[in-house]
Every structure is written in structure tokens, then in C-alpha cells.
Design an enzyme around this catalytic site. Structure first.
Site, PDB file in Angstrom:
ATOM      1  N   GLU A 139       0.878  -1.179   0.000  1.00  0.00           N
ATOM      2  CA  GLU A 139       0.000   0.000   0.000  1.00  0.00           C
ATOM      3  C   GLU A 139       0.904   1.214   0.000  1.00  0.00           C
ATOM      4  OE1 GLU A 139      -1.093   3.241   1.198  1.00  0.00           O
ATOM      5  OE2 GLU A 139      -1.767   2.412   3.116  1.00  0.00           O
ATOM      6  N   CYS A 152      -2.840   8.293   4.393  1.00  0.00           N
ATOM      7  CA  CYS A 152      -2.742   7.516   3.145  1.00  0.00           C
ATOM      8  C   CYS A 152      -3.931   7.743   2.226  1.00  0.00           C
ATOM      9  CB  CYS A 152      -2.625   6.023   3.465  1.00  0.00           C
ATOM     10  SG  CYS A 152      -1.165   5.591   4.420  1.00  0.00           S
TER      11      CYS A 152
END
Length: 604
Positions: A317, A353
Site C-alpha cells: 500500500e 494515506c
């Protein structure tokens, strides 16, 4: 008179009862009754409610007796190999942490492996007990956890509550309630030729898995992989960031404490911190069966290359350039949307994020939205007791200022911020002024590079149509999260949701797909693979396909027919026989299947 009054009152009361709208009340109360009863049924069937969690205590990290403000806060301590820990919001020295060596990583993996061999034999009920106890501890100690996260990472208490506690307890609760269902053996269909077989997929522990996590949410990023890993029956080694390693030992002990409370080996859970040159020893370690990496794209190249040496699978990720798309049909909802955009952009000082990195606005509402956002951004205050906290370091300040300068030089308007901020009370803290850039275009670097800071960028869509909006939304080589705002019945909304290139889309909301444990991850430059949800749990398992005889008790088993037994008596005859078998199993029409059956019978 008293009797007559009583009779009159009784008659009037009877009339009231007779005219009382019973049906209307039942109509209104029925959904509430059903909801309460349904909720009780769900609670008692999806939780081991009779098993109370155990409580335990963990000593909090010790701070130096003297409050020392570092002149130049950095993780590299002068004349030492130790990692220097400090509070980003103030520059306060917190302590030194000795980094792990390759030998230390070997010991951590070995200890986790030894504990995992016994842990793999535990039942789902036993694992749920551990997670429920951990959940209770987090709820009981959430203020302390938030304060330590705030001190170590520079975020405000509100940001810590949302980004550290809420998402962690959701993951714990989801895994407790739904984890077993995701990992129970699942039945799979068969076919005509194999109709006597029973097919299942079993989800078995991999052994010891590892996670390399980022610094922006030091508690959640550490605990999240632990929850999934141990529920799947694995041991786990988490490599925490050097930037926030001061809190890591405390957070690790929270997870270990739940194991100890139920009599399990705490060595199942390991955390390490090391300098970058040592990290490759973990990522290429033959004792690691799976890697989860949360971080930047350049670092992921090194992690993936290192993991390839031992053929270790990786889930990556890598952040994003998440777009929030505002359609013309959202014009009546702009007040609510502005609140969401502010939280989505500036939470954790933009170090998120799935934070909102770009706001793409349809022409019909662009000017109105900008006019509503400008005073809100200008009003933001800096500081842990204010609106926006500190950034974890000043490493990205020069880059952020360059992105702003480039955008302004190419025609963007800077309405707020755009540069580092010196806090009057904490001049050694790392603050970047909340920034608002409007009239941004795809030609500007700020529209394509992840800022990971408190920078709000607004782009005007070339048209209100889905193709025009999607051309902007899908321009950068990122695809982690996204959000789309508009009237639910707006056909453009549905087209944008379908066409946007991302791992998740929140419709008329922000990042909620992460708050409900849907599979999480991205496409393109945002990485590959998923964690969270059923897919995340299963990804930490060996998927073992098991094919068994359904009617073994009747003696129905596979036997090799004479035409294809070794030694084969004749290839031509054997080929016609096997052609018949294929036709019987897969021919499309009944006539073709009957012809295939004749092929089989003629060539037996």
C-alpha cells in the site's frame, strides 16, 4: 353528581380509546420493535457475550525527568547508532532506542515461529477471546494511547481518536464478529464428470508473517497487522518506523498483554525497529511467509526486490493522490461537503494515506465551493491544542514549498499558507501552514505528486460530464481511494463511481470504506494486493484446495478405464475414448453429449 360525572368520564374515555389511532402507532412502532429484536438476535448470535474480557495493565513509556528541547530534532543522534526519539510538535527529547541488528531480527523470527506452532492449533473461539480482551484494553486506555500517539507523531488528540482508536477497535470488532466466517472452509461447486467429488477450500496459517508499517498512525499501523495475523493463526513480526519507534514497545505490549491474559505465549508477536540498511534482512528472511508493506513507492521497489530473493509474497500500500469529485448536482449539499473536505484534507496534518489530495469540481459549483473553503482554511490554527497538529519531521517542507511555488508560477492561485510555519510557543516543532491552492491544472506537479501534507488543491473540471471529470480524476499514476459527491439519482455520479480508477470509492462521504473493513488497497502506483476484510484475512493464509469422494461409503471412487491404462493398448482407440469423455462432460447440446457417450461405449 359524582356517579353521573364518573359515568360521563368513562364514556368520554371509551370514546377516546375507540378513536385512538392504534394502527398508526403500530405502524410507527413496528420498525423500532423489529430493529431492537433483530439487534438482540444479531448480538447474541454473533458474539460470545457470556465470555467477559480480561483486564490487564501495561506500564506507559517513561519520559526523561528533564524536559529537554532539541536544537535540531532528528532521529540521528550525535555520536551514536541509537535512534533519537522526539516530539514533532515541540522538539522535546523523548529518549533513545537501540535499533535491531540482523541477529536480533533472526531471534525475533525464531521466537515468533516457536510460539506460532502451538498457536496454530488454537480454535477461533480462543483467538476471539484474545481479541476481545485486547479490544477492552484499548477502550479502557484510549486516552493514554492517544496521548502517546500525539506525543510521538505530532497529531492532535482528536486526530488520534479518529485515526488510531476508532479504526483499530472497528478492526478488532469486525474480526471478532466475522473473522471465523471468512476463514471457515468454503464449499466450491463441482461438474458433471466430477459429480461424485466434494470440493472445499481451507484457509490455513502461513507461519510467521511480517509487516513494515509507516509512521503516520503509530498505534493503528502496528496493531492492525497484528490483529489479522494472529487471528489467521500466524506469528507476526512488525517493523515499525524509526520516526515513531518511541511508542512501539508500549503498543506491542498492549497486544502481547492480551495473549498473556489468556495463557498464550507473548513471543507470538514481535516488533523490531532498524535503520534502512538492515531492513533487507527482514524482507528477504527465509522464515517470513508473507510481507505487508505500507510506505512510499521508492522504498517499495527495494522491499519487493528483497522479498523476491526468498520468493516471499508482498502486499503493498503506497499512498495515493486521492480525488474528491464534486458534481453540479451537489450544489444543495455544499455546506456538509465543505466540512468533509476540511477533515479529509487536514486530518493528521495531511499525513493520511487516503487523505483528500485533489478536489475536482464541476464548473457549476466551482466558484461557490472555493468561496466557502477559503475562509475556513484561513481560519485554521496550528498546535496540538488547536486544529492542525505538527508533521512528523521537516523532511518534506522544501518539497512542499517547491510544489506550491511551481503551481503559482504556472497560474494557480495561492489563497492560504504555502510555507513552513514557526509556532510561537514551540519554535522547534515541525509545522506547515494549512495551504489552499485553487485553479490547479494537470500540468502542475502538485496535481500529480502525493503531497502527504496539509495542502488542499482544487481543480476545475473541463466540463460537468463524466468523461471530462474522469480525465482529471484518473490522470495521476495513483489509485488508492476516492470520493464522489452529488445527488444519488444523478447519472453522472454513477458513471464517475464506475469509471474512477481506485481501490475504493466513498459516495457522498470520505474514506468510509476503510471504516467498515472492506478490502483495502490500490491500483497502479498505489500498490497491489489488499488487506482488511475477508480478502485481507484470507491473504494471510495458505489456500488449500481439498477434493474428496462424496460417496466413498458406497465405494464410488475414481478408477482408470481400460482404454487409458498403462500400457495403453492403442492410441487411436484411447484417443476416441477420451474424446468421448470430454464431450460427455462439456458438449453444449444434448445430441452432442449422446454422441460422446456412444464414443465412450464403442471404445471401452
Amino acid at each position: 353528581m359524582a356517579v353521573e360525572d364518573l359515568v360521563a368520564w368513562t364514556e368520554e374515555f371509551s370514546d377516546l380509546i375507540r378513536d385512538f389511532p392504534v394502527n398508526d402507532v403500530v405502524y410507527l412502532l413496528a420498525p423500532l420493535v423489529f430493529a431492537v429484536v433483530g439487534g438482540l438476535i444479531l448480538y447474541y448470535t454473533h458474539t460470545d457475550y457470556w465470555e467477559k474480557p480480561k483486564r490487564y495493565t501495561i506500564p506507559i513509556p517513561k519520559q526523561p525527568d528533564e524536559c529537554k528541547i532539541l536544537e535540531h530534532p532528528t532521529i540521528k543522534a550525535p555520536s551514536s547508532t541509537a535512534i533519537q526519539c522526539y516530539a514533532p510538535a515541540t522538539g522535546q527529547f523523548l529518549g533513545l532506542v537501540n535499533p535491531s541488528t540482523p541477529a536480533g531480527i533472526d531471534r525475533a523470527v525464531a521466537q515468533a515461529k516457536a510460539a506460532q506452532e502451538k498457536w496454530a492449533q488454537t480454535t477461533f473461539a480462543e483467538r476471539r477471546r484474545v481479541l476481545r480482551t485486547m479490544l477492552q484494553h484499548v477502550l479502557d486506555n484510549q486516552e493514554q494511547i492517544c496521548r502517546i500517539s500525539s506525543l510521538d507523531s505530532g497529531k492532535t488528540m482528536v486526530d488520534a481518536q479518529l485515526g488510531e482508536i476508532m479504526v483499530t477497535v472497528e478492526k478488532l470488532q469486525w474480526t471478532i464478529r466475522h473473522g471465523e466466517k471468512a476463514l471457515r472452509p468454503s464449499r466450491r461447486p463441482t461438474n458433471l464428470l466430477m459429480s461424485y467429488k466434494r470440493n472445499t477450500v481451507h484457509y490455513e496459517p502461513l507461519g510467521v508473517v511480517a509487516a513494515l508499517v509507516s509512521w503516520n498512525y503509530p498505534f493503528h499501523n502496528l496493531i492492525g497487522p497484528i490483529i489479522s495475523s494472529i487471528f489467521a493463526g500466524n506469528g507476526v513480526v512488525v517493523k515499525v518506523s524509526e520516526q515513531t519507534c518511541w511508542s512501539a514497545a508500549y503498543y506491542t505490549m498492549i497486544a502481547r498483554g492480551a495473549l498473556v491474559a489468556h495463557g498464550h505465549d507473548p513471543q507470538l508477536i514481535q516488533s523490531v525497529v532498524c535503520w534502512p540498511q538492515t531492513a533487507g534482512h527482514l524482507t528477504s528472511h527465509p522464515g517470513i511467509s508473507h510481507l505487508t508493506f505500507i510506505g512510499s513507492r521508492p522504498v517499495c521497489h527495494h522491499v519487493a526486490a528483497s522479498a523476491a530473493k526468498s520468493l516471499t509474497p508482498v502486499v503493498a500500500e503506497l499512498g495515493g493522490k486521492d480525488a474528491a469529485v464534486i458534481l453540479d448536482s451537489a450544489k444543495r449539499d455544499l455546506k456538509r461537503i465543505v466540512d468533509i473536505l476540511m477533515r479529509g484534507t487536514f486530518q493528521a496534518s495531511g499525513q493520511n494515506c487516503i487523505g483528500i489530495e485533489r478536489i475536482i469540481v464541476a464548473p457549476g459549483v466551482y466558484d461557490k465551493l472555493v468561496s466557502m473553503l477559503e475562509p475556513r482554511v484561513k481560519a485554521l490554527r496550528m498546535g496540538l491544542d488547536q486544529d492542525v497538529g505538527a508533521m512528523v519531521s521537516d523532511a518534506s517542507f522544501t518539497r512542499l514549498e517547491a510544489l506550491v511555488e511551481d503551481a503559482v508560477a504556472k497560474g494557480a492561485r495561492l489563497l492560504a499558507g504555502g510555507k513552513r510555519y514557526t509556532h510561537p510557543d514551540h519554535p522547534k516543532g515541525f509545522y506547515f501552514a494549512p495551504t489552499l491552492l485553487v485553479d490547479v491544472t494537470p500540468a502542475m506537479a502538485v496535481a500529480n505528486e502525493e503531497c502527504f501534507g496539509p495542502v488542499m488543491t482544487i481543480l476545475r473540471a473541463p466540463s460537468s460530464s463524466a468523461p471530462g471529470i474522469l480525465a482529471l480524476a484518473n490522470a495521476p499514476d495513483f489509485g488508492l481511494g476516492s470520493s464522489v459527491y452529488g445527488r444519488d439519482s444523478d447519472p453522472v455520479l454513477k458513471q464517475v463511481v464506475k469509471g474512477i480508477r481506485a481501490g475504493g470509492v466513498a459516495v457522498n462521504d470520505f474514506a468510509v470504506f476503510y471504516a467498515v473493513q472492506l478490502p483495502f488497497g490500490g491500483v497502479g502506483g498505489s500498490g497491489y494486493g489488499r488487506f482488511a476484510g475477508e480478502e485481507g484475512l484470507r491473504g494471510l493464509c495458505n489456500l488449500k484446495s481439498v477434493c474428496e469422494d462424496r460417496l466413498a461409503w458406497l465405494g464410488v471412487r475414481t478408477a482408470i478405464p481400460p482404454p487409458v491404462r498403462y500400457p495403453v493398448r492403442g492410441q487411436e482407440r484411447g484417443w476416441r475414448f477420451t474424446r468421448g469423455v470430454v464431450g460427455l462432460g462439456y458438449a453444449i447440446t444434448v445430441r452432442e453429449k449422446l454422441g460422446a457417450l456412444l464414443d465412450i461405449l464403442r471404445n471401452m
